[in-house]
Design a protein around this motif. Structure first.
Motif, PDB file in Angstrom:
ATOM      1  N   PRO A 163       0.823  -1.212   0.000  1.00  0.00           N
ATOM      2  CA  PRO A 163       0.000   0.000   0.000  1.00  0.00           C
ATOM      3  C   PRO A 163       0.859   1.264   0.000  1.00  0.00           C
ATOM      4  N   LEU A 164       0.501   2.222  -0.845  1.00  0.00           N
ATOM      5  CA  LEU A 164       1.246   3.464  -0.974  1.00  0.00           C
ATOM      6  C   LEU A 164       0.298   4.657  -1.005  1.00  0.00           C
ATOM      7  N   LEU A 165       0.804   5.821  -0.641  1.00  0.00           N
ATOM      8  CA  LEU A 165       0.026   7.041  -0.755  1.00  0.00           C
ATOM      9  C   LEU A 165      -0.130   7.411  -2.229  1.00  0.00           C
ATOM     10  N   VAL A 166      -1.292   7.914  -2.601  1.00  0.00           N
ATOM     11  CA  VAL A 166      -1.520   8.386  -3.969  1.00  0.00           C
ATOM     12  C   VAL A 166      -2.483   9.567  -3.913  1.00  0.00           C
ATOM     13  N   ALA A 167      -2.230  10.552  -4.747  1.00  0.00           N
ATOM     14  CA  ALA A 167      -3.094  11.735  -4.783  1.00  0.00           C
ATOM     15  C   ALA A 167      -4.267  11.519  -5.732  1.00  0.00           C
ATOM     16  N   HIS A 168      -5.352  12.253  -5.466  1.00  0.00           N
ATOM     17  CA  HIS A 168      -6.475  12.283  -6.410  1.00  0.00           C
ATOM     18  C   HIS A 168      -6.560  13.685  -7.013  1.00  0.00           C
ATOM     19  N   GLY A 169      -7.418  13.844  -8.014  1.00  0.00           N
ATOM     20  CA  GLY A 169      -7.509  15.096  -8.733  1.00  0.00           C
ATOM     21  C   GLY A 169      -8.241  16.206  -7.995  1.00  0.00           C
ATOM     22  N   LYS A 170      -7.863  17.447  -8.284  1.00  0.00           N
ATOM     23  CA  LYS A 170      -8.500  18.615  -7.685  1.00  0.00           C
ATOM     24  C   LYS A 170      -9.996  18.649  -7.990  1.00  0.00           C
ATOM     25  N   GLY A 171     -10.346  18.275  -9.219  1.00  0.00           N
ATOM     26  CA  GLY A 171     -11.748  18.316  -9.614  1.00  0.00           C
ATOM     27  C   GLY A 171     -12.612  17.305  -8.900  1.00  0.00           C
ATOM     28  N   SER A 172     -11.999  16.295  -8.321  1.00  0.00           N
ATOM     29  CA  SER A 172     -12.745  15.284  -7.567  1.00  0.00           C
ATOM     30  C   SER A 172     -12.935  15.680  -6.109  1.00  0.00           C
ATOM     31  N   ASP A 173     -12.242  16.736  -5.697  1.00  0.00           N
ATOM     32  CA  ASP A 173     -12.270  17.177  -4.299  1.00  0.00           C
ATOM     33  C   ASP A 173     -12.061  18.693  -4.266  1.00  0.00           C
ATOM     34  N   PRO A 174     -13.016  19.462  -4.798  1.00  0.00           N
ATOM     35  CA  PRO A 174     -12.862  20.916  -4.916  1.00  0.00           C
ATOM     36  C   PRO A 174     -12.560  21.628  -3.598  1.00  0.00           C
TER      37      PRO A 174
END
Length: 207
Positions: free
Chosen positions: A91-102
């Motif tokens: 398991p690793l850290l990963v970012a999600h998109g700005k548009g998915s979390d305004p």
């Protein structure tokens, strides 16, 4: 469980693969043990295995499948590299998109496949070729499903980013956001690019 490969991908176009001892594990891998325990959603795992079977003819690297479980917040290592032989995951850290979390809550609120949305897209991806871009050594992704078939047009890729770091997760309760790409820490990007080579499947979703 946390599992670190015995070899790591050196971040350079001229990279070489070398042995890794316990004393020289990436800092992020050590710190990850201090973060909340990552748990892969059984439902997401079930969907990922179904996707693997559905896209069987497109997959020619079968040792590792990656599963991004966006049911979890960004402070938790939620990108699971599953060893298809042993069943163990890294398991690793990963970012999600700005548009998915305004609002930058640290949680994926919704997915989008729309160009310019800067959102994360759910669905199945095939890992493509590596290249050197503005974020260093990166890997292209090809969307296989209707909900992510604009991945190439949107330049959704795997890359490293300064805002993905265990210290940020611990201090702020979340990491930074990407423009829709799967962004990793500079310490983890090597093993992601090495293990998730061309022809591997990456599945992203939330329960």
């Amino acid at each position: 469980m946390l599992k670190i490969g015995r070899r790591s991908f050196v971040q350079s176009a001229m990279a070489s693969i070398a042995g890794v001892s316990a004393a020289s594990l990436p800092i992020s891998a050590v710190r990850a043990q201090e973060l909340p325990k990552p748990e892969l959603s059984p439902e997401i795992l079930k969907r990922a295995r179904a996707a693997f079977a559905r896209h069987d003819k497109r997959i020619w690297q079968r040792e590792t499948m990656a599963i991004a479980d966006f049911s979890a917040p960004s402070r938790i290592p939620r990108f699971h590299m599953l060893n298809m032989i042993s069943g163990e995951t890294t398991p690793l850290l990963v970012a999600h998109g700005k548009g998915s979390d305004p609002g930058h809550s640290g949680w994926v609120q919704h997915f989008s496949n729309v160009p310019g949305s800067e959102a994360t897209s759910a669905g199945s991806y095939i890992a493509g070729e590596s290249y050197v871009g503005q974020h260093g050594l990166s890997r292209r992704l090809i969307g296989l499903d209707p909900e992510n078939d604009q991945a190439e047009n949107r330049a959704i890729v795997i890359h490293a980013a300064w805002y993905v770091d265990p210290s940020l997760a611990a201090e702020r309760g979340k990491i930074g956001r990407s423009q829709g790409c799967f962004a990793f820490s500079k310490d983890d990007i090597g093993q992601v690019l090495w293990r998730l080579g061309p022809g591997s499947l990456l599945y992203a979703d939330k329960a």
